[in-house]
Design an enzyme around this catalytic site. Structure first.
Site, PDB file in Angstrom:
ATOM      1  CG  HIS A 247      -0.145   0.256   2.514  1.00  0.00           C
ATOM      2  ND1 HIS A 247       0.662  -0.717   3.079  1.00  0.00           N
ATOM      3  CD2 HIS A 247      -0.021   1.359   3.313  1.00  0.00           C
ATOM      4  CE1 HIS A 247       1.221  -0.236   4.172  1.00  0.00           C
ATOM      5  NE2 HIS A 247       0.841   1.020   4.333  1.00  0.00           N
ATOM      6  CG  ASP A 249       1.781   5.168   4.688  1.00  0.00           C
ATOM      7  OD1 ASP A 249       1.265   4.035   4.742  1.00  0.00           O
ATOM      8  OD2 ASP A 249       2.882   5.447   5.199  1.00  0.00           O
ATOM      9  CG  HIS A 303       5.263   1.280   2.588  1.00  0.00           C
ATOM     10  ND1 HIS A 303       4.682   2.366   1.966  1.00  0.00           N
ATOM     11  CD2 HIS A 303       4.773   1.289   3.849  1.00  0.00           C
ATOM     12  CE1 HIS A 303       3.891   2.999   2.804  1.00  0.00           C
ATOM     13  NE2 HIS A 303       3.919   2.351   3.965  1.00  0.00           N
ATOM     14  NE  ARG A 313       9.061  -4.765  11.722  1.00  0.00           N
ATOM     15  CZ  ARG A 313       8.254  -3.926  11.076  1.00  0.00           C
ATOM     16  NH1 ARG A 313       6.985  -4.267  10.876  1.00  0.00           N
ATOM     17  NH2 ARG A 313       8.706  -2.774  10.621  1.00  0.00           N
TER      18      ARG A 313
END
Length: 377
Positions: A247, A249, A303, A313
């Protein structure tokens, strides 16, 4: 706790992108239970052409040292040149000596762990409602039925406005009770620091684009931004799913702090590249709204986040957004007789509503939004 699985008809899976629909029987995302099974549910399995590549080359991103930067003309010129090159190519760079204390960053990560360690029933007290951008989301299971991300998130608004000076602290106390005041205090301070840092970065972006140094700083001074805590649990089949799908942002600027675990990947020159965690640096990237402000000169790059089978994470993402009623239009310095307008004027509230109610963010969100704005009624 029982795990219920979603079954979707072919007709539902073939729905057009601009009709997200409502999922009636959402899957409960409980990673500890899902990892006891031999396979992950089909809803988390991504198409073959989108499945992750774990071992990828590292992306070469410029490291911008902010210490005394804006008071040193030579350093400022060098930094703006590096930022310009990066933003025209992929929109990512790192900042160090940013002035944010290590203690505050550590506290923000610590409270992220505390929140996601809570029982599901506690986290669901702030469950994200349909069509809204704030609250707890468990893999977006109540919003989408396919290509689900292997993650949990908590999102909340930050308003850099004197009339709502404690908006984050109030959110935690009002939604979860006064026992969560320490959470609110830490994230209020963290968001204030991120807002201040983003305005410094906006000065550099203005200089790099050849507009008045204060232009973008002033544009975002009373911002209405979003803070998101991301948690990516270990997954037994990390080669089949994604922590966050590909996607761009939709926001203006993202300031991300990663923990020590690799996971962020950027699509550059037709291949995925990773950005290695650096505890002393923030990852900064251009979003769709700033791409529109720059009249397409700077890129909002595709990204994603990958997961692994061994380590959890976590990351802290601050999404800078203008005031909701602020009209997004390029400065006149970026328009001339040769360069035409690439996108129509819009407000952030319009774009945010589009992404929450009509469209799942991907690499074409801004163009789809522009088409949606200009389509005949």
């Amino acid at each position: 706790m029982a795990v219920s699985f979603v079954t979707t008809s072919p007709e539902e899976e073939d729905k057009p992108k601009l009709g997200l629909g409502n999922i009636q029987t959402p899957l409960i995302f409980n990673p500890s239970m899902l990892n006891l099974q031999a396979n992950i549910p089909n809803q988390f399995i991504w198409p073959d052409d989108e499945k992750p590549s774990i071992n990828v080359l590292e992306l070469d991103v410029p490291l911008i040292d902010l210490q005394n930067l804006l008071s040193d003309p030579s350093s400022t010129l060098d930094a703006s040149r590096l930022i310009s090159e990066a933003c025209k190519k992929h929109g990512f760079f790192l900042v160090v000596n940013h002035g944010i204390s290590e203690e505050l960053i550590s506290d923000a990560h610590e409270y992220t762990s505390r929140f996601f360690d809570m029982p599901l029933s506690e986290k669901q007290r702030v469950l994200r409602k349909s069509g809204e951008s704030v609250g707890y989301a468990s893999s977006f299971t109540g919003r989408f039925s396919t290509k689900l991300p292997w993650k949990e998130t908590l999102s909340f608004r930050f308003c850099d406005d004197m009339s709502r000076s404690k908006s984050v602290q109030d959110y935690f106390c009002d939604a979860l009770g006064h026992g969560f005041q320490p959470f609110g205090k830490v994230y209020q301070e963290y968001c204030e620091a991120m807002s201040s840092l983003s305005l410094k970065i906006m000065e550099l972006l203005g200089l790099s684009l050849g507009v008045k140094r204060d232009y973008f700083r002033e544009f975002f001074e009373e911002n209405d931004s979003i803070m998101r805590l991301n948690y990516y649990p270990p997954c037994i089949k990390p080669d089949l799913t994604l922590g966050t799908g590909p996607h761009c942002d939709p926001t203006s600027l993202t300031i991300l702090h990663q923990d020590h675990v690799n996971g962020l990947q950027v699509f550059v020159e037709n291949q995925w590249r990773s950005i290695r965690p650096n505890p002393k640096a923030f990852v900064v990237n251009i979003g769709d709204t700033f791409m529109a402000l720059s009249n397409d000169r700077y890129k909002s790059c595709l990204h994603r986040a990958v997961v692994n089978s061994e380590s959890e994470r976590k990351s802290l993402a601050f999404f800078l957004c203008p005031k909701k009623d602020r009209v997004v239009t390029p400065p006149r310095e970026l328009l001339d007789s040769i360069t035409s307008r690439r996108y129509p004027d819009f407000t952030w509230s319009m774009f945010l509503e589009f992404t929450q109610k009509h469209y799942r963010a991907d690499m074409n969100t801004l163009q789809a939004f522009s088409d949606w704005l200009t389509k005949p009624i």
